[in-house]
Motif scaffolding. Structure first.
Motif, mmCIF file in Angstrom:
data_model
loop_
_atom_site.group_PDB
_atom_site.id
_atom_site.type_symbol
_atom_site.label_atom_id
_atom_site.label_comp_id
_atom_site.label_asym_id
_atom_site.label_seq_id
_atom_site.Cartn_x
_atom_site.Cartn_y
_atom_site.Cartn_z
ATOM 1 N N THR A 15 7.808 4.741 7.095
ATOM 2 C CA THR A 15 7.755 4.609 5.578
ATOM 3 C C THR A 15 9.145 5.231 4.793
ATOM 4 O O THR A 15 9.317 6.358 5.251
ATOM 5 N N LEU A 16 10.007 4.537 4.150
ATOM 6 C CA LEU A 16 10.898 5.036 3.271
ATOM 7 C C LEU A 16 10.603 6.472 2.629
ATOM 8 O O LEU A 16 9.498 6.566 2.184
ATOM 9 N N PRO A 72 13.088 5.885 -2.960
ATOM 10 C CA PRO A 72 13.356 4.812 -3.224
ATOM 11 C C PRO A 72 14.775 4.455 -2.939
ATOM 12 O O PRO A 72 15.644 5.099 -2.994
ATOM 13 N N ARG A 73 14.877 3.154 -2.705
ATOM 14 C CA ARG A 73 16.384 2.500 -2.100
ATOM 15 C C ARG A 73 16.816 1.514 -2.935
ATOM 16 O O ARG A 73 16.045 0.578 -3.239
ATOM 17 N N ASP A 88 12.059 -2.875 -2.701
ATOM 18 C CA ASP A 88 11.004 -3.670 -2.744
ATOM 19 C C ASP A 88 10.814 -4.769 -3.769
ATOM 20 O O ASP A 88 10.277 -5.798 -3.493
ATOM 21 N N ARG A 110 12.664 -5.815 4.456
ATOM 22 C CA ARG A 110 12.942 -4.745 3.880
ATOM 23 C C ARG A 110 14.197 -4.038 4.766
ATOM 24 O O ARG A 110 14.932 -3.376 4.283
ATOM 25 N N HIS A 121 4.098 -1.627 1.006
ATOM 26 C CA HIS A 121 5.159 -0.903 0.271
ATOM 27 C C HIS A 121 5.874 0.166 0.989
ATOM 28 O O HIS A 121 5.450 0.959 1.670
ATOM 29 N N GLY A 122 7.330 -0.137 0.758
ATOM 30 C CA GLY A 122 8.200 1.071 1.592
ATOM 31 C C GLY A 122 8.239 0.978 3.005
ATOM 32 O O GLY A 122 8.827 1.994 3.651
#
Length: 372
Positions: free
Chosen positions: A74-75, A78-79, A175, A203, A245-246
């Motif tokens: 998981t990241l 935020p990217r 995302d 992603r 998510h992520g």
């Protein structure tokens, strides 16, 4: 005298007819190219993933199968990604923005980015100058912005001078970007586990396959992955993005470069056999549930002159036979010998695919000799 001439003529005609009947008929040559799969065949096969999902496998299993030795991570923050939507020869109109170039804007009104020397000027839709933006105009709103002629997109609009043109770029959270990718790479009616696998792969790809573009790092087409923005989104594919998510595919401590293609034909291919560099998690694997792909198996048909003409850049004379000398795991063609009436030449699988209009480099050649 007449009788003798008549007898001679009859004998001569009989000899001619005998010669014709005794001569071999001319041989008409045609070729059938048998092929499998659509695309480069490296990494995840979309139809194969669809088949696995229909057989009860979850997205973690699917990703682990196609990307050998990887895990799901998981990241940690935020990217943002920047996607080139188009290159505009003139002004770029937009609406939905609340600010740009230090100016407060009315989201219900239309504005435009105008090239001015080496910079960009913010103008009203009527052409009134509002602000000098410098080397880049950035326009943002309440989560979405509409760009004239292109549609509505999450995130912000950025325009950057490119020669005499303007690069039209969509800057947005990864995302949000993936929501505009998944339904364009996998049908949104497909099983949720396949859509989740596509979301995580897309992603991961977005964060590893960036280009060093002028103001952008991704294309909106197959040079990166197909992205069509907010108007292409579907509830089911958005659910897949939100429920993952992520999440990204990891190889050790690094995000994996998750290449994928439409369908493999039954086996994926090692990246070293396609793009030349070995990557430990991008190796060929069996793809047993790829059969629903319309191009799981395909054929191309050519007459002798047609195939010789198509291969003329690599062939000496007319084609006599094709000998495949090196294949990959799948087995896609790496190298082949072309035996022509003028000699023997070589061609790569990619050259054969492009020249013949094939769908992948997984091909075999059948020569058919018939009576002409």
């Amino acid at each position: 005298m007449k009788r003798s001439l008549s007898r001679l003529t009859t004998c001569a005609l009989a000899l001619v007819l005998f010669a014709i009947s005794a001569a071999p008929a001319s041989a008409a040559v045609s070729w059938i190219v048998h092929g499998r799969g659509f695309g480069h065949g490296v990494g995840m096969s979309a139809y194969g993933a669809y088949g696995y999902a229909n057989h009860g496998k979850n997205y973690q299993f699917i990703l682990g199968h196609y990307y050998t030795g990887t895990t799901i991570g998981t990241l940690d923050k935020p990217r943002v990604v920047r996607v080139l939507l188009s290159t505009a020869p003139g002004d770029v109109g937009f609406s939905g923005a609340t600010s740009a170039c230090g100016q407060q804007l009315d989201p219900a009104r239309n504005y435009e980015a105008h090239r001015l020397g080496r910079g960009v000027l913010l103008r009203s839709s009527g052409g009134k100058p509002l602000a000098r933006c410098g080397a880049k105009l950035r326009a943002a709103g309440k989560g979405k912005i509409t760009i004239a002629g292109l549609g509505t997109f999450r995130g912000a609009l950025e325009t950057v001078p490119e020669g005499s043109l303007l690069n039209v770029v969509n800057a947005l959270a990864v995302d949000a970007y993936v929501k505009g990718v998944v339904p364009n790479e996998s049908p949104p009616s497909w099983p949720i586990e396949e859509l989740k696998a596509q979301a995580v792969a897309s992603r991961s790809f977005a964060l590893t396959a960036g280009r060093d573009g002028n103001g952008f790092d991704l294309y909106a087409d197959t040079r990166s992955q197909v992205y069509k923005g907010f108007e292409s989104e579907y509830p089911q594919s958005n659910r897949a993005v939100e429920e993952t998510h992520g999440q990204v595919v990891m190889y050790g401590s690094e995000i994996a470069e998750t290449l994928f293609s439409a369908c493999s034909g039954g086996k994926t291919e090692s990246i070293v056999n396609v793009f030349g560099s070995a990557i430990p998690y991008l190796v060929g694997v069996p793809d047993p549930y790829d059969g629903d792909c319309p191009l799981h198996e395909w054929t191309l048909n050519f007459s002798g002159p047609e195939i010789s003409s198509a291969l003329s850049s690599y062939l000496d004379g007319r084609l006599k036979k094709v000998v495949i000398t090196k294949t990959g795991y799948s087995p896609r063609i790496i190298e082949a010998k072309l035996y022509g009436t003028g000699g023997v030449t070589s061609a790569t699988g990619e050259q054969l695919e492009v020249a013949l209009g094939g769908y992948s480099t997984w091909m075999t050649f059948q020569k058919v000799v018939g009576k002409g």
